[in-house]
Scaffold this motif. Structure first.
Motif, short mmCIF file in Angstrom:
data_model
loop_
_atom_site.label_atom_id
_atom_site.label_comp_id
_atom_site.label_asym_id
_atom_site.label_seq_id
_atom_site.Cartn_x
_atom_site.Cartn_y
_atom_site.Cartn_z
N VAL A 328 0.86 -1.18 0.00
CA VAL A 328 0.00 0.00 0.00
C VAL A 328 0.90 1.22 0.00
N VAL A 329 0.69 2.12 -0.98
CA VAL A 329 1.48 3.33 -1.11
C VAL A 329 0.59 4.53 -0.83
N SER A 330 0.98 5.33 0.15
CA SER A 330 0.29 6.59 0.42
C SER A 330 1.10 7.72 -0.20
N ILE A 331 0.47 8.48 -1.08
CA ILE A 331 1.17 9.55 -1.78
C ILE A 331 0.47 10.88 -1.50
N LYS A 332 1.27 11.91 -1.28
CA LYS A 332 0.71 13.23 -0.97
C LYS A 332 1.71 14.30 -1.38
N LEU A 337 -0.91 18.54 5.36
CA LEU A 337 -1.09 18.38 6.80
C LEU A 337 -1.98 17.19 7.17
N PRO A 338 -3.18 17.06 6.60
CA PRO A 338 -4.03 15.93 7.03
C PRO A 338 -3.45 14.58 6.66
N SER A 339 -2.95 14.44 5.42
CA SER A 339 -2.43 13.13 5.00
C SER A 339 -1.16 12.77 5.76
N SER A 340 -0.35 13.77 6.10
CA SER A 340 0.85 13.48 6.88
C SER A 340 0.50 12.92 8.25
N ALA A 341 -0.55 13.46 8.87
CA ALA A 341 -0.96 12.97 10.19
C ALA A 341 -1.38 11.51 10.12
N VAL A 342 -2.05 11.14 9.02
CA VAL A 342 -2.53 9.76 8.88
C VAL A 342 -1.40 8.84 8.43
N SER A 343 -0.75 9.18 7.31
CA SER A 343 0.20 8.24 6.70
C SER A 343 1.53 8.19 7.45
N VAL A 359 4.27 2.11 2.53
CA VAL A 359 5.24 3.20 2.43
C VAL A 359 4.48 4.49 2.17
N ALA A 360 4.90 5.57 2.81
CA ALA A 360 4.32 6.89 2.60
C ALA A 360 5.35 7.78 1.92
N ILE A 361 4.95 8.42 0.82
CA ILE A 361 5.88 9.26 0.07
C ILE A 361 5.26 10.64 -0.16
N GLU A 362 6.13 11.62 -0.38
CA GLU A 362 5.70 12.98 -0.65
C GLU A 362 6.26 13.44 -1.99
N THR A 363 5.51 14.29 -2.67
CA THR A 363 5.96 14.84 -3.95
C THR A 363 6.19 16.34 -3.81
N THR A 364 7.26 16.81 -4.41
CA THR A 364 7.54 18.24 -4.44
C THR A 364 7.64 18.78 -5.86
#
Length: 393
Positions: A328-332, A337-343, A359-364
């Motif tokens: 399961v991949v969480s992407i944000k 703020l909300p997704s970071s609190a969860v993932s 895995v939780a990943i962030e995009t810039t």
């Protein structure tokens, strides 16, 4: 856009934002915005620069909401970017996701709202979702994935014509399904099953805003299940029904909802989705919102509304319980703020007890190599866990 044209309203869709849209958005807005603001404001301005005649009356129809998230500032940011770029006369009409004021938002730009128009928009969303699901289901299993994309592009064009002219879409779906089923399939080990969750824009966009995550994962041997926009509509209807029954407090000063009406709309939407998917020759799982809420409740209250709320946590636990995903991949977007609190918070702890990897990943917009490196490691973990669980003890 085609559905609006079918009701006599000239409309065109904003193109999928790329790197140039991100750069344009950053040049028009201050630092500190969420990536979707930059991408969408930039794509809007770029499209207006190319296509807008000096005497053309144009409005931008978008989604928005209040709540504990910078999403509340998006409409103001769009207006600021438009004014800075010289398009201050372009109106921004907002559909509020927490208290849908469709009539008000469309009336602001001179669009008469009817039941047929709303039905056409819902039908268009379902058709788009089914095409995305078909592509994700079939590309990893055929010898030429490009052939799937070519068929989907043709089907999308025919769907647009049908919606714009008010003709039936089911014959188009049937012919498309036959051609798709005739494509030669490949042999080999089963693909890694990846379920994509997270912030709405990053998890549903199929472009630079997500580092083209679906296509990249498919090239690594994965079968990806992204969320459907229909799931989000079902979630909003579910929250409205809970408010109407008094199971959760109403959000802000919004009026009390009609639980029966919300539940009826959800049933109709789900039924049309499944009928369309079956006609296209694919079985698509639409999560049960009560089930996701029950799964997530011990860890994260379903009454919390920020971002996608409890949905990504519920999806993780559902995939683990049902054995439908290896990863399961969480992407944000960076700093969501909300997704970071969860993932990054709750889900990371809960995932230590799940069989599927997480895995939780962030995009810039400029961290693609780092994200792909983390995803490669997560895929290897998922393969190792699957091999371990399938080996005899």
């Amino acid at each position: 856009a085609a559905a609006l044209r079918g009701r006599g309203i000239p409309a065109e869709a904003i193109e999928v934002p790329g790197a140039s849209a991100l750069a344009t958005g950053r040049s028009l807005l201050a630092r500190g915005h969420c990536n979707p603001t930059y991408y969408l404001a930039g794509a809007l301005v770029e499209q207006l620069r190319v296509r807008m005649a000096p005497d053309r009356n144009v409005a931008y129809l978008t989604a928005g909401s209040c709540g504990p998230c910078r999403y509340a500032t998006y409409p103001a940011s769009y207006r600021r970017a438009l004014a800075t770029a010289g398009f201050g006369d372009v109106a921004v009409a907002v559909l509020d996701q927490l208290a849908p004021r469709t009539t008000q938002a469309l009336a602001e730009i001179g669009v008469p709202v009817t039941a047929r128009l709303l039905a056409a928009l819902a039908r268009a969303i379902v058709l788009g979702d089914v095409l995305v699901k078909l592509g994700c289901t079939r590309r990893p299993t055929v010898t030429e994935p490009a052939a799937v994309d070519a068929l989907i592009a043709k089907a999308r064009s025919e769907f647009e014509d049908a919606l714009a002219h008010g003709s039936a879409v089911m014959p188009v779906i049937g012919a498309f399904a036959e051609k798709l089923a005739a494509l030669p399939t490949r042999s080999g080990p089963p693909p890694v099953r990846v379920r994509l969750v997270g912030e709405f824009f990053a998890s549903t966009t199929d472009g630079h805003g997500s580092y083209e995550i679906v296509r990249w994962l498919e090239r690594q041997g994965a079968l990806v299940t992204p969320p459907a926009v229909t799931e989000w509509l079902l979630y909003l209807a579910w929250q409205a029904a809970r408010e109407a029954r008094g199971e959760t407090p109403p959000f802000g000063n919004y009026q009390q909802r009609d639980a029966t009406r919300g539940e009826g709309l959800a049933r109709a939407l789900r039924a049309f989705f499944q009928r369309t998917a079956r006609a296209a020759g694919v079985t698509v799982h639409l999560p049960d919102m009560d089930d996701l809420g029950t799964l997530a409740a011990p860890h994260y209250s379903p009454a919390l509304r920020g971002g996608a709320g409890h949905l990504e946590l519920g999806a993780l636990l559902e995939a683990d319980r049902d054995g439908t995903a290896d990863l399961v991949v969480s992407i944000k977007p960076f700093g969501c703020l909300p997704s970071s609190a969860v993932s990054d918070g709750v889900a990371t702890v809960v995932a230590r007890r799940t069989r599927c990897a997480f895995v939780a990943i962030e995009t810039t917009g400029d961290g693609e190599a780092q994200v792909h490196s983390r995803l490669e490691l997560a895929l290897e973990m998922a393969r190792a866990r699957r091999a371990s669980s399938s080996s005899p003890r």
